[in-house]
Motif scaffolding. Structure first.
Motif, PDB file in Angstrom:
ATOM      1  N   PHE A  31     -32.471 -28.825 -13.963  1.00 30.91           N
ATOM      2  CA  PHE A  31     -33.091 -27.740 -13.199  1.00 30.91           C
ATOM      3  C   PHE A  31     -33.018 -28.015 -11.702  1.00 30.91           C
ATOM      4  N   THR A  32     -33.458 -29.201 -11.291  1.00 29.30           N
ATOM      5  CA  THR A  32     -33.475 -29.511  -9.859  1.00 29.30           C
ATOM      6  C   THR A  32     -32.071 -29.704  -9.298  1.00 29.30           C
ATOM      7  N   ASP A  33     -31.112 -30.059 -10.136  1.00 28.86           N
ATOM      8  CA  ASP A  33     -29.724 -30.158  -9.677  1.00 28.86           C
ATOM      9  C   ASP A  33     -29.119 -28.786  -9.396  1.00 28.86           C
ATOM     10  N   ILE A  34     -29.524 -27.783 -10.166  1.00 24.26           N
ATOM     11  CA  ILE A  34     -28.903 -26.458 -10.092  1.00 24.26           C
ATOM     12  C   ILE A  34     -29.691 -25.473  -9.222  1.00 24.26           C
ATOM     13  N   CYS A  35     -31.005 -25.566  -9.252  1.00 26.48           N
ATOM     14  CA  CYS A  35     -31.857 -24.587  -8.563  1.00 26.48           C
ATOM     15  C   CYS A  35     -31.615 -24.603  -7.052  1.00 26.48           C
ATOM     16  N   SER A  36     -31.388 -23.430  -6.483  1.00 26.00           N
ATOM     17  CA  SER A  36     -31.158 -23.314  -5.044  1.00 26.00           C
ATOM     18  C   SER A  36     -32.457 -23.032  -4.276  1.00 26.00           C
ATOM     19  N   ARG A  37     -33.568 -22.921  -4.981  1.00 24.80           N
ATOM     20  CA  ARG A  37     -34.881 -22.651  -4.386  1.00 24.80           C
ATOM     21  C   ARG A  37     -34.898 -21.325  -3.620  1.00 24.80           C
ATOM     22  N   CYS A  38     -34.263 -20.318  -4.212  1.00 28.15           N
ATOM     23  CA  CYS A  38     -34.174 -19.005  -3.563  1.00 28.15           C
ATOM     24  C   CYS A  38     -35.468 -18.200  -3.667  1.00 28.15           C
ATOM     25  N   ASP A  39     -36.377 -18.608  -4.536  1.00 26.56           N
ATOM     26  CA  ASP A  39     -37.685 -17.975  -4.744  1.00 26.56           C
ATOM     27  C   ASP A  39     -37.633 -16.647  -5.495  1.00 26.56           C
ATOM     28  N   LYS A  40     -36.483 -16.241  -5.996  1.00 29.52           N
ATOM     29  CA  LYS A  40     -36.400 -14.963  -6.717  1.00 29.52           C
ATOM     30  C   LYS A  40     -37.272 -14.971  -7.970  1.00 29.52           C
ATOM     31  N   CYS A  41     -37.309 -16.101  -8.671  1.00 23.75           N
ATOM     32  CA  CYS A  41     -38.156 -16.168  -9.871  1.00 23.75           C
ATOM     33  C   CYS A  41     -39.631 -16.092  -9.493  1.00 23.75           C
ATOM     34  N   ILE A  42     -39.996 -16.714  -8.390  1.00 28.83           N
ATOM     35  CA  ILE A  42     -41.383 -16.684  -7.924  1.00 28.83           C
ATOM     36  C   ILE A  42     -41.795 -15.254  -7.599  1.00 28.83           C
ATOM     37  N   LEU A  43     -40.941 -14.537  -6.887  1.00 33.54           N
ATOM     38  CA  LEU A  43     -41.251 -13.166  -6.478  1.00 33.54           C
ATOM     39  C   LEU A  43     -41.245 -12.187  -7.650  1.00 33.54           C
ATOM     40  N   SER A  44     -40.509 -12.490  -8.711  1.00 33.19           N
ATOM     41  CA  SER A  44     -40.407 -11.557  -9.828  1.00 33.19           C
ATOM     42  C   SER A  44     -41.465 -11.761 -10.897  1.00 33.19           C
ATOM     43  N   CYS A  45     -42.173 -12.861 -10.878  1.00 33.89           N
ATOM     44  CA  CYS A  45     -43.143 -13.178 -11.927  1.00 33.89           C
ATOM     45  C   CYS A  45     -44.283 -12.168 -11.936  1.00 33.89           C
ATOM     46  N   GLU A  46     -44.443 -11.478 -13.053  1.00 33.13           N
ATOM     47  CA  GLU A  46     -45.456 -10.416 -13.116  1.00 33.13           C
ATOM     48  C   GLU A  46     -46.896 -10.930 -13.137  1.00 33.13           C
ATOM     49  N   THR A  47     -47.106 -12.187 -13.477  1.00 31.53           N
ATOM     50  CA  THR A  47     -48.459 -12.736 -13.453  1.00 31.53           C
ATOM     51  C   THR A  47     -48.664 -13.753 -12.322  1.00 31.53           C
ATOM     52  N   ASP A  48     -47.660 -13.921 -11.479  1.00 34.25           N
ATOM     53  CA  ASP A  48     -47.735 -14.803 -10.300  1.00 34.25           C
ATOM     54  C   ASP A  48     -48.026 -16.261 -10.638  1.00 34.25           C
ATOM     55  N   ILE A  49     -47.604 -16.715 -11.823  1.00 37.06           N
ATOM     56  CA  ILE A  49     -47.851 -18.110 -12.194  1.00 37.06           C
ATOM     57  C   ILE A  49     -46.729 -19.042 -11.763  1.00 37.06           C
ATOM     58  N   ILE A  50     -45.597 -18.481 -11.328  1.00 36.28           N
ATOM     59  CA  ILE A  50     -44.529 -19.334 -10.818  1.00 36.28           C
ATOM     60  C   ILE A  50     -44.796 -19.532  -9.334  1.00 36.28           C
ATOM     61  N   ILE A  51     -44.968 -20.785  -8.973  1.00 38.87           N
ATOM     62  CA  ILE A  51     -45.301 -21.121  -7.591  1.00 38.87           C
ATOM     63  C   ILE A  51     -44.237 -22.058  -7.028  1.00 38.87           C
ATOM     64  N   LYS A  52     -44.239 -22.210  -5.727  1.00 37.46           N
ATOM     65  CA  LYS A  52     -43.358 -23.163  -5.062  1.00 37.46           C
ATOM     66  C   LYS A  52     -44.026 -24.531  -5.192  1.00 37.46           C
ATOM     67  N   GLY A  53     -43.379 -25.407  -5.938  1.00 38.94           N
ATOM     68  CA  GLY A  53     -43.955 -26.719  -6.195  1.00 38.94           C
ATOM     69  C   GLY A  53     -43.334 -27.795  -5.338  1.00 38.94           C
ATOM     70  N   ASP A  54     -43.395 -29.013  -5.826  1.00 42.19           N
ATOM     71  CA  ASP A  54     -42.881 -30.189  -5.132  1.00 42.19           C
ATOM     72  C   ASP A  54     -41.415 -29.995  -4.771  1.00 42.19           C
ATOM     73  N   GLY A  55     -41.081 -30.199  -3.520  1.00 43.18           N
ATOM     74  CA  GLY A  55     -39.707 -30.048  -3.051  1.00 43.18           C
ATOM     75  C   GLY A  55     -39.253 -28.600  -2.965  1.00 43.18           C
ATOM     76  N   GLY A  56     -40.176 -27.646  -3.131  1.00 49.66           N
ATOM     77  CA  GLY A  56     -39.825 -26.230  -3.070  1.00 49.66           C
ATOM     78  C   GLY A  56     -39.293 -25.675  -4.371  1.00 49.66           C
ATOM     79  N   PHE A  57     -39.298 -26.494  -5.439  1.00 50.12           N
ATOM     80  CA  PHE A  57     -38.804 -26.034  -6.734  1.00 50.12           C
ATOM     81  C   PHE A  57     -39.889 -25.255  -7.477  1.00 50.12           C
ATOM     82  N   PRO A  58     -39.494 -24.208  -8.193  1.00 51.30           N
ATOM     83  CA  PRO A  58     -40.465 -23.408  -8.940  1.00 51.30           C
ATOM     84  C   PRO A  58     -41.163 -24.209 -10.041  1.00 51.30           C
ATOM     85  N   GLU A  59     -42.458 -24.002 -10.138  1.00 53.76           N
ATOM     86  CA  GLU A  59     -43.299 -24.618 -11.164  1.00 53.76           C
ATOM     87  C   GLU A  59     -44.240 -23.566 -11.713  1.00 53.76           C
TER      88      GLU A  59
END
Length: 163
Positions: A31-59
């Motif tokens: 995940f961390t090798d591939i993820c570009s940290r674009c935040d698209k998953c964070i912005l699309s989450c309908e319950t807002d549970i995806i947050i910017k975590g350690d190193g800017g990776f989604p958690e």
């Protein structure tokens, strides 16, 4: 060994994170090798549970809300991070720790009330508050039980090494 060398070694070591990644995502190191940290998953989450975590990776933060398995995070991701969304989302199951109010004689069933799959039941016991029992086969790992717990007694953890 000097502190500088120890710091460099820690910086470049590939350690597994305890973070819970979005559903259907690859293992943490992939995940961390591939993820570009674009935040698209964070912005699309309908319950807002995806947050910017350690190193800017989604958690995932289940203290905010639950996962509805809407698949929006996987649909908007421009990277090859997500696996087949027709499969099980992840191998997470809920665990109730000793700080649970029911373990201390206080009647509370907020986790049961929030659990749509009815994976949490309470068995009445004479002279005691009923204690929670989690049916691991019924638990989807959605996290609906986490946020309503008044004592932060429920955690979701991987039941295998996928997360």
């Amino acid at each position: 060994m000097s502190n500088i060398n120890q710091s460099r070694r820690r910086l470049f070591s590939r350690r597994k994170s305890n973070a819970i990644r979005p559903p259907w995502s690859r293992t943490d190191i992939e995940f961390t090798d591939i993820c570009s940290r674009c935040d698209k998953c964070i912005l699309s989450c309908e319950t807002d549970i995806i947050i910017k975590g350690d190193g800017g990776f989604p958690e995932i933060d289940f203290k905010i809300d639950e996962c509805t398995f809407c698949k929006k995070c996987a649909e908007v991701c421009p990277e090859a991070i997500f696996t087949d969304t027709n499969e099980q989302a992840w191998q997470l199951t809920a665990t109730v720790n000793d700080t649970c109010l029911a373990h201390h004689g206080i009647w509370c069933q907020s986790c049961k009330d929030a659990c749509d799959p009815r994976a949490i039941t309470f068995k009445p016991e004479i002279g005691q508050a009923p204690r929670p029992n989690i049916d691991l086969n019924a638990c989807t790992g959605c996290g609906a039980c986490v946020a309503p717990c008044p004592n932060n007694s429920i955690i979701l953890a991987a039941s295998d090494n996928r997360v």
